[in-house]
Write a protein that holds these residues in place. Structure first.
Motif, PDB file in Angstrom:
ATOM      1  N   GLN A  19       0.845  -1.187   0.000  1.00  0.00           N
ATOM      2  CA  GLN A  19       0.000   0.000   0.000  1.00  0.00           C
ATOM      3  C   GLN A  19       0.883   1.240   0.000  1.00  0.00           C
ATOM      4  OE1 GLN A  19      -2.625   0.322   3.376  1.00  0.00           O
ATOM      5  NE2 GLN A  19      -4.007   1.675   2.285  1.00  0.00           N
ATOM      6  N   THR A  20       0.578   2.141  -0.922  1.00  0.00           N
ATOM      7  CA  THR A  20       1.292   3.411  -0.996  1.00  0.00           C
ATOM      8  C   THR A  20       0.251   4.519  -1.065  1.00  0.00           C
ATOM      9  OG1 THR A  20       1.356   3.453  -3.408  1.00  0.00           O
ATOM     10  CG2 THR A  20       3.177   2.316  -2.293  1.00  0.00           C
ATOM     11  N   ARG A  21       0.722   5.744  -1.052  1.00  0.00           N
ATOM     12  CA  ARG A  21      -0.209   6.865  -1.170  1.00  0.00           C
ATOM     13  C   ARG A  21      -0.950   6.804  -2.505  1.00  0.00           C
ATOM     14  NH1 ARG A  21       2.323  12.518  -0.104  1.00  0.00           N
ATOM     15  NH2 ARG A  21       2.932  11.332   1.704  1.00  0.00           N
ATOM     16  N   ALA A  22      -0.237   6.480  -3.571  1.00  0.00           N
ATOM     17  CA  ALA A  22      -0.849   6.403  -4.902  1.00  0.00           C
ATOM     18  C   ALA A  22      -1.667   5.133  -5.075  1.00  0.00           C
ATOM     19  CB  ALA A  22       0.225   6.473  -5.975  1.00  0.00           C
ATOM     20  N   ALA A  23      -1.200   4.038  -4.487  1.00  0.00           N
ATOM     21  CA  ALA A  23      -1.881   2.751  -4.630  1.00  0.00           C
ATOM     22  C   ALA A  23      -2.447   2.336  -3.274  1.00  0.00           C
ATOM     23  CB  ALA A  23      -0.926   1.700  -5.169  1.00  0.00           C
ATOM     24  N   ALA A  24      -3.533   2.968  -2.891  1.00  0.00           N
ATOM     25  CA  ALA A  24      -4.101   2.734  -1.565  1.00  0.00           C
ATOM     26  C   ALA A  24      -5.280   1.770  -1.580  1.00  0.00           C
ATOM     27  CB  ALA A  24      -4.547   4.059  -0.953  1.00  0.00           C
ATOM     28  N   GLU A  25      -5.864   1.538  -2.741  1.00  0.00           N
ATOM     29  CA  GLU A  25      -7.061   0.696  -2.836  1.00  0.00           C
ATOM     30  C   GLU A  25      -6.671  -0.769  -3.007  1.00  0.00           C
ATOM     31  OE1 GLU A  25     -10.931   0.024  -5.754  1.00  0.00           O
ATOM     32  OE2 GLU A  25      -9.559   1.668  -6.153  1.00  0.00           O
ATOM     33  N   PHE A  26      -7.155  -1.615  -2.105  1.00  0.00           N
ATOM     34  CA  PHE A  26      -6.878  -3.050  -2.197  1.00  0.00           C
ATOM     35  C   PHE A  26      -7.960  -3.727  -3.019  1.00  0.00           C
ATOM     36  CE2 PHE A  26      -7.763  -7.358  -0.775  1.00  0.00           C
ATOM     37  CZ  PHE A  26      -6.535  -7.950  -0.995  1.00  0.00           C
ATOM     38  N   LEU A  27      -7.537  -4.581  -3.936  1.00  0.00           N
ATOM     39  CA  LEU A  27      -8.452  -5.424  -4.697  1.00  0.00           C
ATOM     40  C   LEU A  27      -7.885  -6.839  -4.700  1.00  0.00           C
ATOM     41  CD1 LEU A  27      -9.307  -3.265  -7.859  1.00  0.00           C
ATOM     42  CD2 LEU A  27     -10.778  -3.728  -5.893  1.00  0.00           C
ATOM     43  N   PRO A  28      -8.744  -7.850  -4.635  1.00  0.00           N
ATOM     44  CA  PRO A  28      -8.231  -9.221  -4.693  1.00  0.00           C
ATOM     45  C   PRO A  28      -7.604  -9.510  -6.057  1.00  0.00           C
ATOM     46  CG  PRO A  28     -10.645  -9.208  -4.589  1.00  0.00           C
ATOM     47  CD  PRO A  28     -10.183  -7.792  -4.455  1.00  0.00           C
ATOM     48  N   SER A  29      -6.673 -10.436  -6.080  1.00  0.00           N
ATOM     49  CA  SER A  29      -5.966 -10.774  -7.320  1.00  0.00           C
ATOM     50  C   SER A  29      -6.896 -11.244  -8.424  1.00  0.00           C
ATOM     51  CB  SER A  29      -4.931 -11.863  -7.059  1.00  0.00           C
ATOM     52  OG  SER A  29      -3.978 -11.420  -6.142  1.00  0.00           O
ATOM     53  N   ASN A  30      -8.002 -11.860  -8.044  1.00  0.00           N
ATOM     54  CA  ASN A  30      -8.920 -12.384  -9.057  1.00  0.00           C
ATOM     55  C   ASN A  30      -9.981 -11.375  -9.493  1.00  0.00           C
ATOM     56  OD1 ASN A  30     -10.444 -12.388  -6.738  1.00  0.00           O
ATOM     57  ND2 ASN A  30     -11.094 -14.533  -6.903  1.00  0.00           N
ATOM     58  N   ASP A  31      -9.883 -10.132  -9.041  1.00  0.00           N
ATOM     59  CA  ASP A  31     -10.825  -9.095  -9.448  1.00  0.00           C
ATOM     60  C   ASP A  31     -10.732  -8.909 -10.963  1.00  0.00           C
ATOM     61  OD1 ASP A  31     -12.510  -6.574  -8.451  1.00  0.00           O
ATOM     62  OD2 ASP A  31     -11.117  -5.906 -10.031  1.00  0.00           O
ATOM     63  N   SER A  32     -11.867  -8.719 -11.620  1.00  0.00           N
ATOM     64  CA  SER A  32     -11.887  -8.616 -13.079  1.00  0.00           C
ATOM     65  C   SER A  32     -11.077  -7.423 -13.582  1.00  0.00           C
ATOM     66  CB  SER A  32     -13.323  -8.543 -13.598  1.00  0.00           C
ATOM     67  OG  SER A  32     -13.982  -7.398 -13.079  1.00  0.00           O
ATOM     68  N   GLU A  33     -11.109  -6.304 -12.867  1.00  0.00           N
ATOM     69  CA  GLU A  33     -10.319  -5.133 -13.286  1.00  0.00           C
ATOM     70  C   GLU A  33      -8.825  -5.404 -13.180  1.00  0.00           C
ATOM     71  OE1 GLU A  33     -11.912  -0.888 -12.484  1.00  0.00           O
ATOM     72  OE2 GLU A  33     -12.419  -2.108 -10.730  1.00  0.00           O
ATOM     73  N   VAL A  34      -8.423  -6.076 -12.102  1.00  0.00           N
ATOM     74  CA  VAL A  34      -7.011  -6.415 -11.907  1.00  0.00           C
ATOM     75  C   VAL A  34      -6.562  -7.367 -13.013  1.00  0.00           C
ATOM     76  CG1 VAL A  34      -5.359  -7.594 -10.393  1.00  0.00           C
ATOM     77  CG2 VAL A  34      -7.055  -6.029  -9.412  1.00  0.00           C
ATOM     78  N   GLN A  35      -7.382  -8.377 -13.291  1.00  0.00           N
ATOM     79  CA  GLN A  35      -7.042  -9.342 -14.330  1.00  0.00           C
ATOM     80  C   GLN A  35      -6.916  -8.658 -15.697  1.00  0.00           C
ATOM     81  OE1 GLN A  35      -6.247 -12.672 -13.967  1.00  0.00           O
ATOM     82  NE2 GLN A  35      -6.180 -12.032 -11.824  1.00  0.00           N
ATOM     83  N   ALA A  36      -7.839  -7.749 -16.003  1.00  0.00           N
ATOM     84  CA  ALA A  36      -7.788  -7.034 -17.288  1.00  0.00           C
ATOM     85  C   ALA A  36      -6.529  -6.178 -17.376  1.00  0.00           C
ATOM     86  CB  ALA A  36      -9.041  -6.174 -17.468  1.00  0.00           C
ATOM     87  N   PHE A  37      -6.174  -5.516 -16.279  1.00  0.00           N
ATOM     88  CA  PHE A  37      -4.969  -4.685 -16.274  1.00  0.00           C
ATOM     89  C   PHE A  37      -3.730  -5.548 -16.487  1.00  0.00           C
ATOM     90  CE2 PHE A  37      -1.328  -2.724 -14.205  1.00  0.00           C
ATOM     91  CZ  PHE A  37      -1.303  -1.484 -14.824  1.00  0.00           C
ATOM     92  N   VAL A  38      -3.651  -6.678 -15.793  1.00  0.00           N
ATOM     93  CA  VAL A  38      -2.487  -7.555 -15.901  1.00  0.00           C
ATOM     94  C   VAL A  38      -2.373  -8.117 -17.315  1.00  0.00           C
ATOM     95  CG1 VAL A  38      -1.500  -9.750 -15.108  1.00  0.00           C
ATOM     96  CG2 VAL A  38      -2.419  -8.113 -13.451  1.00  0.00           C
TER      97      VAL A  38
END
Length: 111
Positions: A19-38
């Protein structure tokens, strides 16, 4: 456990393990947005994104050097000769481009 940062449109534009100031929002690894970004973050895609910022970084670097010289923090002659030649050449090109832009803008007013 990815922490994400988002752009002004709410789209994920970065992922961090911590967690950083810029990346403060936690999402699970299997989240659809996270998967699309990866999926969109292949090495080739990331190289293209990085390459797209090269011109901007060059301009920032030139401006930074100008500020350091203007404030007498460094001398132009402190730079290697090849760097001096490249900076002078770019300054000439920028001046010519500026003069050309002014000339074109002035001619637009005539018509």
């Amino acid at each position: 456990m990815p922490y994400v940062s988002r752009d002004e449109n709410g789209r994920i534009n970065g992922i961090s393990e911590r967690q950083t100031r810029a990346a403060a929002e936690f999402l699970p690894s299997n989240d659809s947005e996270v998967q699309a970004f990866v999926r969109g973050a292949s090495p080739d895609t990331m190289r293209q994104r990085l390459s797209g910022t090269d011109t901007e970084m060059a301009r920032i670097t030139e401006d930074l050097i100008d500020v350091l010289i203007a404030r007498n923090i460094i001398n132009f002659t402190d730079l290697p000769i090849q760097a001096q030649k490249k900076l002078v050449a770019r300054q000439k090109i920028r001046r010519n481009l500026s003069a050309l832009s002014n000339l074109v803008a002035d001619s637009d007013d005539i018509f």
